[in-house]
Scaffold this motif. Structure first.
Motif, PDB file in Angstrom:
ATOM      1  N   VAL A  16      -7.977   0.099   4.191  1.00 53.54           N
ATOM      2  CA  VAL A  16      -7.141   0.439   3.024  1.00 53.54           C
ATOM      3  C   VAL A  16      -5.985  -0.546   3.082  1.00 53.54           C
ATOM      4  O   VAL A  16      -4.882  -0.240   3.548  1.00 53.54           O
ATOM      5  CB  VAL A  16      -6.654   1.900   3.090  1.00 53.54           C
ATOM      6  CG1 VAL A  16      -5.859   2.256   1.828  1.00 53.54           C
ATOM      7  CG2 VAL A  16      -7.829   2.859   3.246  1.00 53.54           C
ATOM      8  N   GLU A  34      -0.413   7.447  -0.571  1.00 51.50           N
ATOM      9  CA  GLU A  34      -1.445   8.046  -1.427  1.00 51.50           C
ATOM     10  C   GLU A  34      -2.758   7.257  -1.320  1.00 51.50           C
ATOM     11  O   GLU A  34      -3.843   7.841  -1.305  1.00 51.50           O
ATOM     12  CB  GLU A  34      -0.950   8.069  -2.873  1.00 51.50           C
ATOM     13  CG  GLU A  34      -1.859   8.845  -3.800  1.00 51.50           C
ATOM     14  CD  GLU A  34      -1.380   8.825  -5.245  1.00 51.50           C
ATOM     15  OE1 GLU A  34      -0.321   8.222  -5.533  1.00 51.50           O
ATOM     16  OE2 GLU A  34      -2.078   9.410  -6.083  1.00 51.50           O
ATOM     17  N   ASP A  35      -2.659   5.928  -1.239  1.00 52.51           N
ATOM     18  CA  ASP A  35      -3.870   5.098  -1.072  1.00 52.51           C
ATOM     19  C   ASP A  35      -4.650   5.546   0.164  1.00 52.51           C
ATOM     20  O   ASP A  35      -5.880   5.687   0.140  1.00 52.51           O
ATOM     21  CB  ASP A  35      -3.500   3.618  -0.889  1.00 52.51           C
ATOM     22  CG  ASP A  35      -2.931   2.966  -2.139  1.00 52.51           C
ATOM     23  OD1 ASP A  35      -3.371   3.310  -3.245  1.00 52.51           O
ATOM     24  OD2 ASP A  35      -2.044   2.082  -1.987  1.00 52.51           O
ATOM     25  N   GLY A  49       0.839  -1.189   0.000  1.00 53.17           N
ATOM     26  CA  GLY A  49       0.000   0.000   0.000  1.00 53.17           C
ATOM     27  C   GLY A  49       0.876   1.242   0.000  1.00 53.17           C
ATOM     28  O   GLY A  49       2.056   1.195   0.383  1.00 53.17           O
ATOM     29  N   THR A  50       0.301   2.353  -0.445  1.00 52.40           N
ATOM     30  CA  THR A  50       1.056   3.614  -0.473  1.00 52.40           C
ATOM     31  C   THR A  50       0.352   4.658   0.409  1.00 52.40           C
ATOM     32  O   THR A  50      -0.847   4.551   0.695  1.00 52.40           O
ATOM     33  CB  THR A  50       1.145   4.175  -1.903  1.00 52.40           C
ATOM     34  OG1 THR A  50      -0.191   4.517  -2.338  1.00 52.40           O
ATOM     35  CG2 THR A  50       1.746   3.163  -2.869  1.00 52.40           C
ATOM     36  N   LYS A 108      -6.127   9.165  -0.189  1.00 51.61           N
ATOM     37  CA  LYS A 108      -7.336   9.226  -1.026  1.00 51.61           C
ATOM     38  C   LYS A 108      -8.573   8.803  -0.224  1.00 51.61           C
ATOM     39  O   LYS A 108      -9.655   9.378  -0.378  1.00 51.61           O
ATOM     40  CB  LYS A 108      -7.184   8.321  -2.254  1.00 51.61           C
ATOM     41  CG  LYS A 108      -6.324   8.922  -3.364  1.00 51.61           C
ATOM     42  CD  LYS A 108      -6.297   7.980  -4.556  1.00 51.61           C
ATOM     43  CE  LYS A 108      -5.335   8.429  -5.638  1.00 51.61           C
ATOM     44  NZ  LYS A 108      -5.598   9.763  -6.168  1.00 51.61           N
ATOM     45  N   GLY A 111      -5.734  -3.594   0.698  1.00 46.94           N
ATOM     46  CA  GLY A 111      -5.673  -4.568  -0.397  1.00 46.94           C
ATOM     47  C   GLY A 111      -6.493  -5.826  -0.127  1.00 46.94           C
ATOM     48  O   GLY A 111      -6.258  -6.861  -0.749  1.00 46.94           O
TER      49      GLY A 111
END
Ligand SMILES: NC(=O)c1ccc[n+]([C@@H]2O[C@H](COP(=O)([O-])OP(=O)(O)OC[C@H]3O[C@@H](n4cnc5c(N)ncnc54)[C@H](OP(=O)(O)O)[C@@H]3O)[C@@H](O)[C@H]2O)c1
Length: 268
Positions: free
Chosen positions: A256, A232-233, A229-230, A236, A258
């Motif tokens: 968040v 940014e994920d 995961g990032t 958002k 996956g």
């Protein structure tokens, strides 16, 4: 205190690095002036500010050093944001630390426990309390007109997936889950929504030491979506929650991760 700024204001704890920086960027892309809190890494906080100001639509920023585990620092943090902008529309309780030394729970020490609880749980509780008081005060001035005040707590899969070498961390994140529900309940009548964002394994400084261990596990299907995961994920997800897109939802958990949280039957 400054007169309320025209732009909505977000305060992001631990905004200097990792997930917090990702959240700052996404909120800025959505037009928020952003207060970037940090503990000690001023250079990282400056870099977050630089990135926010380099966006195609740059936003106003404020860099605020404060230890969220310290009561006087929390008050000073809120005072600094209000002195600059006169309002806080969004609080993201993101700052967090992992378990010092990651000791087995048979060997864990009380000092480490106190440190983790102060930053990961007590800090968010009392910062939420103070910010909620300020949000309610703004209602007396007819603000905000958009009804988009929100508080988001960044928990972890450790809230429900125990790891016996970081019991304090797991318990702090499980506590954050109840904290979210308590404040969602208390603030619902005032139109302030409270959410929990529950990240999985995210590529940041916090997970850097475990990168070699996690990468093959991820490739083998640790999460159904087989990638790291990032920040940014996570950013958002936070930006979507505070945008007002879910007006009849509060107290919810958004994973968040996956799909990590999906329990699989071990035999097919
Ligand atoms: N990375 C993951 O896989 C993962 C997964 C699930 C949940 N999380 C959670 O997500 C949040 C952010 O994690 P991360 O991976 O981005 O961590 P990180 O890369 O270690 O960054 C931590 C951030 O928190 C700040 N901070 C630490 N202690 C603080 C304190 N006492 N007061 C104020 N700020 C403080 C740091 O400030 P300085 O820069 O000044 O040190 C930094 O901005 C944490 O709550 C963590 O538990 C992370």
């Amino acid at each position: 205190m400054a007169p309320p700024s025209a732009a909505p204001v977000a305060l992001v704890t631990g905004g200097s690095r990792g997930i917090g920086r990702g959240i700052c960027l996404e909120l800025a892309r959505n037009g928020y002036a952003v207060a970037v809190n940090y503990a000690g890494n001023e250079a990282a906080a400056q870099e977050t500010e630089r990135l926010l100001q380099a966006l195609s639509a740059p936003v106003a920023t404020l860099r605020c050093q404060a230890d969220v585990g310290n009561s006087a620092d929390r008050d000073r943090l809120v005072d600094e944001v209000l002195a600059r902008w006169g309002r806080i529309d969004v609080l993201v309780n993101n700052a967090g630390i992992t378990s010092p030394g990651r000791r087995d729970i048979l060997e864990a020490e009380a000092d480490g426990w106190d440190q983790v609880m102060a930053v990961n749980l007590k800090g968010p509780f009392f910062l939420t309390q103070r910010v909620a008081q300020e949000m309610l005060r703004l209602h007396g001035q007819g603000l905000p007109a958009n009804g988009k005040q929100a508080i988001v707590n960044i928990s972890s899969l450790s809230a429900y997936a125990p790891a016996t070498n970081r019991g304090d961390y797991c318990i702090s994140k499980a506590g954050l889950r109840m904290l979210t529900q308590l404040w969602a309940l208390r603030l619902a009548d005032h139109g302030i929504r409270v959410y929990e964002v529950c990240p999985g394994v995210i590529d940041t400084d916090m997970t850097a030491a475990a990168k070699e261990k996690y990468t093959p596990l991820i490739e083998a299907g640790l999460s159904p979506i087989r990638r790291w995961g990032t920040a940014e994920d996570v950013g958002k997800a936070v930006a979507a929650l505070v945008s007002g897109t879910f007006p009849f939802s509060t107290g919810d958990v958004i994973n968040v991760d996956g799909g990590f949280h999906i329990r699989k039957f071990p035999v097919t």
